[in-house]
Scaffold this active site. Structure first.
Site, PDB file in Angstrom:
ATOM      1  CB  CYS A   1       8.446  -7.177  -3.880  1.00 30.66           C
ATOM      2  SG  CYS A   1       8.932  -5.718  -2.959  1.00 30.66           S
ATOM      3  N   GLY A   2       8.682  -4.998  -6.626  1.00 31.85           N
ATOM      4  CA  GLY A   2       9.617  -4.333  -7.541  1.00 31.85           C
ATOM      5  C   GLY A   2      10.841  -3.800  -6.823  1.00 31.85           C
ATOM      6  CG  ASN A   3      10.856  -0.191  -4.556  1.00 34.69           C
ATOM      7  OD1 ASN A   3      11.443   0.294  -5.522  1.00 34.69           O
ATOM      8  ND2 ASN A   3       9.801   0.379  -4.009  1.00 34.69           N
TER       9      ASN A   3
ATOM     10  CG  HIS B   1      -0.153  -1.674  -8.293  1.00 30.12           C
ATOM     11  ND1 HIS B   1       0.398  -1.135  -7.161  1.00 30.12           N
ATOM     12  CD2 HIS B   1       0.671  -2.693  -8.664  1.00 30.12           C
ATOM     13  CE1 HIS B   1       1.505  -1.780  -6.858  1.00 30.12           C
ATOM     14  NE2 HIS B   1       1.694  -2.739  -7.761  1.00 30.12           N
TER      15      HIS B   1
ATOM     16  CD  GLU C   1       4.153  -1.303  -0.795  1.00 30.72           C
ATOM     17  OE1 GLU C   1       4.132  -2.540  -0.712  1.00 30.72           O
ATOM     18  OE2 GLU C   1       5.197  -0.634  -0.897  1.00 30.72           O
ATOM     19  NE  ARG C   2      -1.744  -7.511  -2.219  1.00 34.66           N
ATOM     20  CZ  ARG C   2      -1.771  -8.471  -3.149  1.00 34.66           C
ATOM     21  NH1 ARG C   2      -2.922  -8.952  -3.583  1.00 34.66           N
ATOM     22  NH2 ARG C   2      -0.642  -8.896  -3.694  1.00 34.66           N
TER      23      ARG C   2
ATOM     24  CB  CYS D   1       5.006   0.931  -4.198  1.00 38.61           C
ATOM     25  SG  CYS D   1       4.313  -0.660  -4.661  1.00 38.61           S
TER      26      CYS D   1
ATOM     27  N   GLY E   1       4.181  -0.397  -8.010  1.00 43.06           N
ATOM     28  CA  GLY E   1       3.180   0.689  -8.040  1.00 43.06           C
ATOM     29  C   GLY E   1       3.565   1.797  -8.992  1.00 43.06           C
TER      30      GLY E   1
END
Ligand code: API
Length: 281
Positions: free
Chosen positions: A74-76, A166, A215-216, A224, A227
């Site tokens: 998870c980037g954020n 993605h 988002e999945r 995201c 993303g």
């Protein structure tokens, strides 16, 4: 259970320190993630993040989507995780290695020039998984996009993994995209055996794009990070942008670079909103 509520440009997370918790408590937390993330019955968030010990890195991040599914990365969330861990004294390092299911990522706390703390995330190398169906049209087409049929509409999609899958689709007019209808259809398309996050993107310059995301495991979110990173890689691959761009999302902007070492670097803010306490049932 003590928790902290954070967001990374509007992509919001409940963060819990699991370092001293038993495996049974962690399992209960994970089972109840959808309840905690419910915006009416629970605390409300796009995901639940649990801080755990690691034998491979400085620390481990477990990320559960609001539907209860576990994401690899998870980037954020990793930006929020980094600030949370540092500011709560769990790790007194401004550069840290974080174990995730997608591998070890490196994050760094950087003082922004406006006094804001910026978190820099090295997501590592993107994975450019060609879609299972063969390229159609011009066999010499060097772009990595493939047609994807949704009902009567054909879109051209570029699949990129930046720790999580993605599907990036470039369009001229974002207003014509009904994300609530198209998002879940692409998320669960048979091209993606592990389902996928879905980005619809309008490129507005060689270093700038606007992105909307389904988002999945979470649905429409305000941002995201992985993303936005996948969007930059896809745009550069398709010759639409250079390898560095600002991606405009509903919740704010992210700066992304796909550097000369083939590593994707994401930079942005992370904000604590409140702390609280709730029962684990
Ligand atoms: N919001 C996250 C992505 C979560 C990924 C999750 N939706 C999944 O792939 O299951 C981000 O900022 O990168």
């Amino acid at each position: 259970m003590q928790f902290s509520k954070w967001h990374g440009i509007g992509n919001d997370f409940i963060i819990v320190n699991g370092l001293q918790e038993t495996a049974a408590t962690i399992a209960k937390l994970q089972q109840q993630a959808a309840f905690f993330c419910d915006r009416h019955l629970g605390i409300g968030a796009d995901g639940l993040i649990i801080v755990l010990p690691s034998e491979k890195a400085d620390i481990r991040m477990k990320i559960i989507n609001s539907d209860g599914s576990e994401a690899e990365m998870c980037g954020n969330g990793s930006r929020c995780f980094t600030r949370y861990v540092f500011e709560n004294g769990l790790l007194l390092k401004r550069q840290m290695e974080i174990e995730t299911l997608a591998g070890i990522i490196r994050t760094e706390l950087v003082d922004g020039n406006d006094g804001n703390v910026i978190v820099r995330v090295d997501l590592g190398e993107p994975k450019l998984k060609r879609a299972q169906i063969p390229m159609q049209g011009d066999p010499n087409d060097t772009a990595v996009h493939v047609p994807i049929q949704i009902g009567e509409q054909t879109f051209y999609a570029t699949a990129v993994s930046t720790g999580v899958p993605h599907c990036v689709i470039f369009v001229e007019d974002l207003k014509g995209i009904d994300l609530g209808v198209l998002g879940p259809k692409v998320e669960c398309h048979n091209l993606f055996p592990r389902k996928t996050n879905v980005e619809f993107v309008k490129v507005v310059g060689k270093n700038e794009a606007i992105m909307k995301v389904w988002e999945r495991g979470a649905g429409i979110t305000m941002a995201c990070g992985t993303g936005a990173s996948a969007t930059l890689v896809a745009a550069a691959l398709n010759g639409l942008t250079e390898r560095r761009a600002v991606i405009h999302l509903d919740g704010g902007d992210l700066s992304i670079e796909w550097d000369q070492n083939n590593r994707v670097i994401l930079s942005g803010t992370a904000t604590q909103v409140f702390q609280g306490k709730c029962e684990i049932r």
